[in-house]
Design an enzyme around this catalytic site. Structure first.
Site, short mmCIF file in Angstrom:
data_model
loop_
_atom_site.label_atom_id
_atom_site.label_comp_id
_atom_site.label_asym_id
_atom_site.label_seq_id
_atom_site.Cartn_x
_atom_site.Cartn_y
_atom_site.Cartn_z
N TYR A 13 6.03 -5.53 1.53
CA TYR A 13 6.28 -3.99 2.10
C TYR A 13 4.54 -4.31 2.04
O TYR A 13 3.29 -4.93 2.04
CB TYR A 13 5.81 -2.72 1.62
N HIS A 39 5.14 8.88 -3.62
CA HIS A 39 3.96 8.48 -3.38
C HIS A 39 3.56 9.05 -2.12
O HIS A 39 4.41 9.10 -1.45
CB HIS A 39 3.46 7.11 -3.16
#
Length: 182
Positions: free
Chosen positions: A128, A61
Site C-alpha cells: 500500500y 482505521h
C-alpha cells in the site's frame, strides 16, 4: 497503456480499478499504480508492505488527511469500508468487498475519511501507498465489529491487535466526523 477499468462500489471517491496482468511463459507482469489513474488526488509519498496470517483482521482505521492505495499481491482479503465523512453523498454507507490475488489484480484507492480494514481469508501480502509520510498523528480507528457499520465480516472472532480491539464505537467517532473533500 490506457487507464484500468473502474469498478463502481458505491462510496464516493473510493476507486476500485481492474489492473491488467500481462502473462507469458515466465509468469506475468502488471502495473500496480500510475499517478495518472488518480486525477486530482495528492501524490503518493510512502510505500508499505503488510503481511497478515489467515484469520487476522486489521482495522477499522481511518485518517483525516491521508489517502491510501492498496494492491493485494498474494492471498485474499475481505475489505470493510465505511464512509465517515460529513457532507459526503455516501456518508453512512458501509460495505465489504473481496480482493483475491489468485482471481484478479485490483487497485483500491481509499480517500481520507473513509474507514478501512481487512480480514485475511488466506495468508495475505498487501502493498500500500499513502499520500503522507507516517507520523502516527493521523492514525484513528473505529470498532470493526460495531453492528451500525453494516459490514458482514466473514469471521466473528478474528485475530486482532490490542489497538484494534480498543477502537471506539461508530457513534463516538461520528461526534467529530472527518469532512468530505470532493
Amino acid at each position: 497503456m490506457s487507464a484500468p477499468q473502474e469498478i463502481p462500489i458505491g462510496i464516493a471517491g473510493v476507486r476500485l480499478l481492474a489492473l491488467e496482468r500481462h502473462p507469458d511463459h515466465r509468469g506475468w507482469f502488471a502495473e500496480d499504480y500510475r499517478r495518472s489513474w488518480l486525477p486530482g488526488a495528492r501524490e503518493m509519498v510512502q510505500g508499505n508492505v503488510s503481511f497478515s496470517r489467515a484469520g487476522v483482521l486489521r482495522g477499522l482505521h481511518f485518517h483525516r488527511a491521508q489517502a491510501d492505495w492498496w494492491t493485494v499481491l498474494a492471498g485474499c482479503a475481505f475489505v470493510g469500508l465505511y464512509d465517515l465523512r460529513a457532507g459526503s453523498p455516501t456518508q453512512g454507507i458501509g460495505l465489504g468487498l473481496r480482493l483475491d490475488a489468485d482471481e484478479e489484480l485490483r487497485g483500491l484507492y481509499i480517500p481520507a475519511g473513509v474507514a478501512h480494514g481487512f480480514y485475511a481469508e488466506r495468508d495475505l501480502l498487501l502493498h500500500y501507498l499513502v499520500d503522507a509520510e507516517h507520523t502516527g498523528a493521523d492514525e484513528l480507528g473505529v470498532a470493526w465489529d460495531d453492528p451500525a457499520l453494516g459490514i458482514a465480516w466473514p469471521d466473528a472472532s478474528p485475530v486482532t491487535s490490542e489497538r484494534d480491539r480498543s477502537n471506539p464505537p461508530l457513534a463516538e467517532v461520528l461526534r467529530d466526523p472527518p469532512p468530505y473533500a470532493p
